[in-house]
Design an enzyme around this catalytic site. Structure first.
Site, short mmCIF file in Angstrom:
data_model
loop_
_atom_site.label_atom_id
_atom_site.label_comp_id
_atom_site.label_asym_id
_atom_site.label_seq_id
_atom_site.Cartn_x
_atom_site.Cartn_y
_atom_site.Cartn_z
CG ASP A 1 -2.20 0.81 0.93
OD1 ASP A 1 -3.29 0.23 1.10
OD2 ASP A 1 -1.93 2.24 1.20
CG HIS B 1 -8.33 -2.74 -2.74
ND1 HIS B 1 -8.96 -2.12 -3.47
CD2 HIS B 1 -8.47 -2.15 -1.42
CE1 HIS B 1 -9.81 -1.02 -2.54
NE2 HIS B 1 -9.30 -1.08 -1.45
#
Ligand code: 5GP
Ligand code: ZN
Length: 115
Positions: A31, A101
């Protein structure tokens, strides 16, 4: 491939992203704005907007995403300490990117319930 979708572009490796895991259907990468020491996003290469758009025909793909998370958790050494898997869905779920996701979060003690 949706040309206006950032995760479709990442999945086709337009930005030379480092993949922690890749299969014919799935990629995983860190991320950009990590919320924990380990924060990895596992995505299908196929564009699906929301988890609520999936159905039983996607069950194998979704299971493979969890399996990918397990493999990454092992590599990142958070198997024993534990981790959290999260799908945010829609506005109230806090979804920002509309390509599904799975968040893999770990490396610290996470609070519950989430905010
Ligand atoms: P959501 O709120 O949709 O469940 O989570 C989206 C996540 O994607 C956020 O944690 C955000 O930091 C991450 N993110 C957004 N844009 C990018 C990007 O371009 N690259 C990476 N690696 N992560 C991103
Ligand atoms: Zn997409």
């Amino acid at each position: 491939m949706h040309s206006d979708c950032i995760f479709c572009k990442i999945a086709t490796n337009e930005f030379d992203t480092e993949f922690l895991y890749e299969s014919d259907e799935i990629v995983a990468f860190r991320d950009l704005n990590p919320k924990a020491p380990v924060h990895v996003l596992i995505i299908p290469k196929r564009h699906i907007e929301k988890i609520s758009d999936t159905n039983e025909s996607d069950a194998l793909l979704l299971g493979k995403m969890i399996n990918a998370a397990n493999i990454i958790a092992e590599k990142e050494n958070i198997n024993d300490s534990g981790f959290r898997l999260v799908f945010n869905c829609g506005k109230d779920g806090g979804q920002e990117v509309y390509h599904i996701h799975l968040h893999l979060l770990g490396g610290r003690s996470l609070t519950w319930p989430p905010g």
